[in-house]
Design a protein around this motif. Structure first.
Motif, PDB file in Angstrom:
ATOM      1  N   ARG A   1       0.842  -1.194   0.000  1.00 24.33           N
ATOM      2  CA  ARG A   1       0.000   0.000   0.000  1.00 24.33           C
ATOM      3  C   ARG A   1       0.881   1.249   0.000  1.00 24.33           C
ATOM      4  O   ARG A   1       1.838   1.356   0.778  1.00 24.33           O
ATOM      5  CB  ARG A   1      -0.896  -0.001   1.246  1.00 24.33           C
ATOM      6  CG  ARG A   1      -1.683   1.277   1.460  1.00 24.33           C
ATOM      7  CD  ARG A   1      -2.324   1.289   2.834  1.00 24.33           C
ATOM      8  NE  ARG A   1      -3.450   0.390   2.914  1.00 24.33           N
ATOM      9  CZ  ARG A   1      -4.704   0.723   2.583  1.00 24.33           C
ATOM     10  NH1 ARG A   1      -4.962   1.941   2.144  1.00 24.33           N
ATOM     11  NH2 ARG A   1      -5.672  -0.149   2.689  1.00 24.33           N
ATOM     12  N   THR A   2       0.582   2.183  -0.878  1.00 26.22           N
ATOM     13  CA  THR A   2       1.339   3.440  -0.909  1.00 26.22           C
ATOM     14  C   THR A   2       0.500   4.618  -0.433  1.00 26.22           C
ATOM     15  O   THR A   2       1.045   5.680  -0.123  1.00 26.22           O
ATOM     16  CB  THR A   2       1.865   3.726  -2.323  1.00 26.22           C
ATOM     17  OG1 THR A   2       0.766   3.788  -3.236  1.00 26.22           O
ATOM     18  CG2 THR A   2       2.834   2.637  -2.767  1.00 26.22           C
ATOM     19  N   ASN A   3      -0.823   4.445  -0.376  1.00 28.66           N
ATOM     20  CA  ASN A   3      -1.695   5.493   0.148  1.00 28.66           C
ATOM     21  C   ASN A   3      -2.049   5.143   1.590  1.00 28.66           C
ATOM     22  O   ASN A   3      -2.730   4.159   1.844  1.00 28.66           O
ATOM     23  CB  ASN A   3      -2.961   5.599  -0.709  1.00 28.66           C
ATOM     24  CG  ASN A   3      -3.860   6.742  -0.263  1.00 28.66           C
ATOM     25  OD1 ASN A   3      -3.562   7.458   0.687  1.00 28.66           O
ATOM     26  ND2 ASN A   3      -4.984   6.914  -0.962  1.00 28.66           N
ATOM     27  N   LEU A   4      -1.587   5.927   2.543  1.00 24.30           N
ATOM     28  CA  LEU A   4      -1.814   5.625   3.959  1.00 24.30           C
ATOM     29  C   LEU A   4      -3.232   5.964   4.405  1.00 24.30           C
ATOM     30  O   LEU A   4      -3.653   5.553   5.483  1.00 24.30           O
ATOM     31  CB  LEU A   4      -0.796   6.377   4.821  1.00 24.30           C
ATOM     32  CG  LEU A   4       0.677   6.018   4.567  1.00 24.30           C
ATOM     33  CD1 LEU A   4       1.585   6.786   5.511  1.00 24.30           C
ATOM     34  CD2 LEU A   4       0.906   4.518   4.729  1.00 24.30           C
ATOM     35  N   ASN A   5      -3.962   6.728   3.606  1.00 23.26           N
ATOM     36  CA  ASN A   5      -5.356   7.031   3.931  1.00 23.26           C
ATOM     37  C   ASN A   5      -6.211   5.801   3.657  1.00 23.26           C
ATOM     38  O   ASN A   5      -6.025   5.114   2.656  1.00 23.26           O
ATOM     39  CB  ASN A   5      -5.859   8.210   3.095  1.00 23.26           C
ATOM     40  CG  ASN A   5      -5.089   9.486   3.413  1.00 23.26           C
ATOM     41  OD1 ASN A   5      -4.826   9.777   4.577  1.00 23.26           O
ATOM     42  ND2 ASN A   5      -4.718  10.221   2.380  1.00 23.26           N
TER      43      ASN A   5
ATOM     44  N   ASN B   1     -13.985   4.153   0.030  1.00 21.55           N
ATOM     45  CA  ASN B   1     -13.867   4.670  -1.337  1.00 21.55           C
ATOM     46  C   ASN B   1     -12.468   5.207  -1.643  1.00 21.55           C
ATOM     47  O   ASN B   1     -12.268   5.962  -2.597  1.00 21.55           O
ATOM     48  CB  ASN B   1     -14.899   5.773  -1.588  1.00 21.55           C
ATOM     49  CG  ASN B   1     -16.324   5.263  -1.446  1.00 21.55           C
ATOM     50  OD1 ASN B   1     -16.656   4.212  -1.997  1.00 21.55           O
ATOM     51  ND2 ASN B   1     -17.151   5.986  -0.712  1.00 21.55           N
ATOM     52  N   VAL B   2     -11.493   4.797  -0.805  1.00 22.43           N
ATOM     53  CA  VAL B   2     -10.127   5.292  -0.971  1.00 22.43           C
ATOM     54  C   VAL B   2      -9.292   4.239  -1.698  1.00 22.43           C
ATOM     55  O   VAL B   2      -9.266   3.071  -1.299  1.00 22.43           O
ATOM     56  CB  VAL B   2      -9.493   5.622   0.401  1.00 22.43           C
ATOM     57  CG1 VAL B   2      -8.048   6.060   0.217  1.00 22.43           C
ATOM     58  CG2 VAL B   2     -10.299   6.694   1.106  1.00 22.43           C
ATOM     59  N   ASP B   3      -8.622   4.637  -2.750  1.00 21.97           N
ATOM     60  CA  ASP B   3      -7.749   3.726  -3.490  1.00 21.97           C
ATOM     61  C   ASP B   3      -6.477   3.489  -2.684  1.00 21.97           C
ATOM     62  O   ASP B   3      -5.754   4.437  -2.380  1.00 21.97           O
ATOM     63  CB  ASP B   3      -7.397   4.349  -4.850  1.00 21.97           C
ATOM     64  CG  ASP B   3      -6.562   3.413  -5.721  1.00 21.97           C
ATOM     65  OD1 ASP B   3      -6.203   2.308  -5.258  1.00 21.97           O
ATOM     66  OD2 ASP B   3      -6.269   3.802  -6.870  1.00 21.97           O
ATOM     67  N   PRO B   4      -6.177   2.241  -2.304  1.00 22.95           N
ATOM     68  CA  PRO B   4      -4.955   1.976  -1.521  1.00 22.95           C
ATOM     69  C   PRO B   4      -3.682   2.209  -2.315  1.00 22.95           C
ATOM     70  O   PRO B   4      -2.600   2.294  -1.748  1.00 22.95           O
ATOM     71  CB  PRO B   4      -5.090   0.504  -1.128  1.00 22.95           C
ATOM     72  CG  PRO B   4      -6.023  -0.079  -2.132  1.00 22.95           C
ATOM     73  CD  PRO B   4      -6.961   1.019  -2.541  1.00 22.95           C
ATOM     74  N   GLU B   5      -3.823   2.321  -3.642  1.00 26.76           N
ATOM     75  CA  GLU B   5      -2.680   2.571  -4.529  1.00 26.76           C
ATOM     76  C   GLU B   5      -1.565   1.535  -4.304  1.00 26.76           C
ATOM     77  O   GLU B   5      -0.414   1.871  -4.012  1.00 26.76           O
ATOM     78  CB  GLU B   5      -2.156   4.001  -4.335  1.00 26.76           C
ATOM     79  CG  GLU B   5      -3.196   5.063  -4.699  1.00 26.76           C
ATOM     80  CD  GLU B   5      -2.730   6.486  -4.429  1.00 26.76           C
ATOM     81  OE1 GLU B   5      -1.525   6.664  -4.163  1.00 26.76           O
ATOM     82  OE2 GLU B   5      -3.581   7.393  -4.469  1.00 26.76           O
ATOM     83  N   PHE B   6      -1.942   0.275  -4.460  1.00 28.35           N
ATOM     84  CA  PHE B   6      -0.981  -0.815  -4.309  1.00 28.35           C
ATOM     85  C   PHE B   6       0.067  -0.762  -5.423  1.00 28.35           C
ATOM     86  O   PHE B   6      -0.243  -0.466  -6.564  1.00 28.35           O
ATOM     87  CB  PHE B   6      -1.681  -2.171  -4.365  1.00 28.35           C
ATOM     88  CG  PHE B   6      -2.430  -2.517  -3.118  1.00 28.35           C
ATOM     89  CD1 PHE B   6      -1.772  -2.603  -1.900  1.00 28.35           C
ATOM     90  CD2 PHE B   6      -3.795  -2.769  -3.152  1.00 28.35           C
ATOM     91  CE1 PHE B   6      -2.457  -2.930  -0.748  1.00 28.35           C
ATOM     92  CE2 PHE B   6      -4.493  -3.098  -2.009  1.00 28.35           C
ATOM     93  CZ  PHE B   6      -3.825  -3.182  -0.796  1.00 28.35           C
ATOM     94  N   MET B   7       1.295  -1.089  -5.066  1.00 29.32           N
ATOM     95  CA  MET B   7       2.361  -1.219  -6.058  1.00 29.32           C
ATOM     96  C   MET B   7       3.063  -2.559  -5.844  1.00 29.32           C
ATOM     97  O   MET B   7       3.157  -3.057  -4.716  1.00 29.32           O
ATOM     98  CB  MET B   7       3.372  -0.074  -5.955  1.00 29.32           C
ATOM     99  CG  MET B   7       4.133  -0.002  -4.647  1.00 29.32           C
ATOM    100  SD  MET B   7       5.478   1.213  -4.671  1.00 29.32           S
ATOM    101  CE  MET B   7       6.668   0.366  -5.706  1.00 29.32           C
TER     102      MET B   7
END
Length: 223
Positions: free
Chosen positions: A72-76, A80-86
């Motif tokens: 996860r790169t998005n700590l929020n 409805n929040v995209d975790p923005e996995f990489m």
């Protein structure tokens, strides 16, 4: 010109989509699995598979299948929040987790860690049990609380045996079933489907099936 000859073979394997582990034969063409069938030489599944087994290729080639660790790169966080996995490498993932575990244990908070796992196979259950004890946490949580272990506890209360039941379906003439998803999810599904057919049509005395459930399940429809 003519097409180059394809390399084709059948590979014996085992389905791992449920605990049953039915025998499979996989048709492989040019190093790619193209079909899954039941293995007639398997003593348990008798060459049959349930729908999950036949659909195994859909799992293998699913476009959304996770093929590497994701970070996860998005700590929020939120619905409805995209975790923005990489994607990261296994070394990156394991080193990151180990560093966090070491820090928490060094702070004297190892008991705050919980390890959650699904259906562990082989020695995995023993490994995780040993790991959590050595690390210092009692929170080794499996899937049992929402699985068939309720049946084990019922039997433990009745006759002191903390184990799963085996039923003589081949010779059973009357089944009184309270909420058991015999035809949908009772384990092992493949064998249950075969036993149901045997009870209903495979012998002179047709077994009576009585279903008690909170919903009109597939099993209830067929009872």
């Amino acid at each position: 010109g003519m097409d180059a000859p394809r390399e084709e073979k059948w590979v014996s394997s085992v389905c791992i989509q449920c605990p049953a582990g039915c025998g499979t034969k996989v048709r492989v063409v040019d190093s790619k699995a193209v079909k899954i069938e039941g293995n007639p030489d398997h003593p348990y599944s008798n060459g049959k598979l349930c729908p999950k087994g036949y659909a195994g290729l859909q799992l293998l080639y699913d476009v959304d299948r996770v093929k590497s660790p994701l970070k996860r790169t998005n700590l929020n966080k939120g619905p409805n929040v995209d975790p923005e996995f990489m994607e990261v490498t296994w070394d990156e993932a394991l080193n990151d987790i180990a560093a966090r575990l070491n820090q928490i244990r060094n702070e004297g908070r190892s008991h705050t860690i919980a390890f959650l796992s699904g259906r562990n196979r082989g020695r995995a259950g023993t490994v995780w049990g040993t790991f959590t004890k050595l690390y210092g946490t009692p929170n080794n949580l499996g899937h049992s609380s929402i699985c068939a272990d309720a049946s084990k506890k019922a039997r433990l209360c009745m006759d002191g045996t903390d184990d799963y039941c085996a039923y003589d379906w081949e010779n059973c003439n009357y089944v009184l079933n309270f909420g058991g998803s015999f035809l949908e999810a009772w384990r092992p599904t493949n064998l249950m489907l075969q036993r149901w057919a045997h009870m209903r049509r495979g012998r002179p005395v047709r077994a009576k099936q009585v279903m008690v459930d909170t919903r009109f399940s597939t099993t209830a429809i067929k009872a």
